[in-house]
Scaffold this motif. Structure first.
Motif, short mmCIF file in Angstrom:
data_model
loop_
_atom_site.label_atom_id
_atom_site.label_comp_id
_atom_site.label_asym_id
_atom_site.label_seq_id
_atom_site.Cartn_x
_atom_site.Cartn_y
_atom_site.Cartn_z
N ASP A 202 0.81 -1.22 0.00
CA ASP A 202 0.00 0.00 0.00
C ASP A 202 0.84 1.27 0.00
O ASP A 202 0.29 2.37 0.09
CB ASP A 202 -0.99 0.01 1.17
CG ASP A 202 -0.32 0.14 2.53
OD1 ASP A 202 0.93 0.19 2.58
OD2 ASP A 202 -1.05 0.19 3.53
N PRO A 206 -2.86 4.25 -5.25
CA PRO A 206 -3.94 3.41 -5.78
C PRO A 206 -4.09 3.47 -7.29
O PRO A 206 -4.39 2.46 -7.93
CB PRO A 206 -5.19 3.97 -5.08
CG PRO A 206 -4.67 4.60 -3.84
CD PRO A 206 -3.32 5.14 -4.17
N GLU A 207 -3.87 4.63 -7.89
CA GLU A 207 -4.04 4.74 -9.35
C GLU A 207 -2.98 3.93 -10.09
O GLU A 207 -3.22 3.44 -11.20
CB GLU A 207 -4.01 6.20 -9.81
CG GLU A 207 -2.73 6.95 -9.57
CD GLU A 207 -2.68 7.68 -8.24
OE1 GLU A 207 -1.90 8.64 -8.12
OE2 GLU A 207 -3.43 7.28 -7.31
N GLU A 210 -4.03 0.27 -9.83
CA GLU A 210 -5.09 0.07 -10.83
C GLU A 210 -4.48 -0.11 -12.22
O GLU A 210 -4.93 -0.96 -13.00
CB GLU A 210 -6.05 1.25 -10.82
CG GLU A 210 -7.23 1.10 -11.76
CD GLU A 210 -8.18 2.28 -11.70
OE1 GLU A 210 -9.14 2.30 -12.50
OE2 GLU A 210 -7.96 3.18 -10.87
#
Length: 220
Positions: A202, A206-207, A210
């Motif tokens: 983490d 997040p992008e 993705e």
């Protein structure tokens, strides 16, 4: 001992100030400090994590995983010798101009204690048209990408005060091999490296996670 040489912030400029660029917060200038560094919020809804700093394009810059941008004075000096130009602290848009610590080989997920703040390395800066036009260098995006000295973005794990002269201590190094350089090459020129970014967990925005998953679906 690694230190912060300069703490740099910008006020958002109007398009008339940099006609080629438009409104931007890239022109960061040294301040005396210290300044508070804190988590700014999610990307797209927040800007810089450095008090008094401005970011114009929240969709592309700022937010949790790009709260602070750091660049090494050693890399600025390297560019000076390559280009025959002079670059002041903050001219690459960095909040922290550092000395004695390498951003390129830093691991994504490293924790840096600076002043009373705790920062986590989250990846590289990707060059954009605004960066090139601000510096006025033709072919800059391509050259910056080829050289792969991108500097590092950070998120704020513990807010605190940071100022010029503060020591930088790496207090945690994760057990993987995802460096800022590998991350940079994965998202710019070597897409085959993208799956390796997931090893950083983490700490990866997040992008980007993705993007890795989308690529996996396309290839399957």
């Amino acid at each position: 001992m690694p230190v912060v040489l300069s703490l740099n912030v910008a006020q958002k400029t109007a398009p008339a100030d940099y006609a080629r660029v438009g409104a931007t917060g890239i022109d960061k200038r040294p301040v005396d400090g210290p300044l508070r560094i804190s988590p700014p919020g999610a990307k797209g809804s927040a800007g810089s994590g450095v008090a008094g700093d401005s970011i114009a394009d929240w969709a592309a810059h700022g937010g949790e995983y790009q709260a602070v941008y750091g660049y090494a004075r050693e890399d600025l000096d390297w560019w000076q010798s390559e280009l025959g130009a002079e670059f002041h602290a903050g001219q690459f848009g960095e909040n922290l101009t550092t000395q004695g610590i390498d951003h390129t080989t830093a691991l994504v997920g490293e924790h840096w204690r600076i002043g009373t703040a705790l920062l986590e390395v989250t990846g590289p800066r990707i060059p954009c048209r605004t960066f090139a036009e601000f510096l006025g260098l033709r072919g800059w995006v391509k050259r910056f990408t080829q050289v792969a000295r991108p500097g590092a973005y950070f998120r704020v794990l513990e807010e605190g005060l940071v100022g010029p002269g503060d020591e930088i201590t790496v207090v945690h190094r994760p057990d993987h091999d995802v460096t800022v350089e590998l991350f940079f090459r994965a998202v710019t020129t070597e897409a085959a490296l993208l799956p390796r970014l997931l090893a950083a967990g983490d700490s990866v925005p997040p992008e980007v996670v993705e993007l890795v998953h989308k690529r996996s679906v396309v290839e399957s």
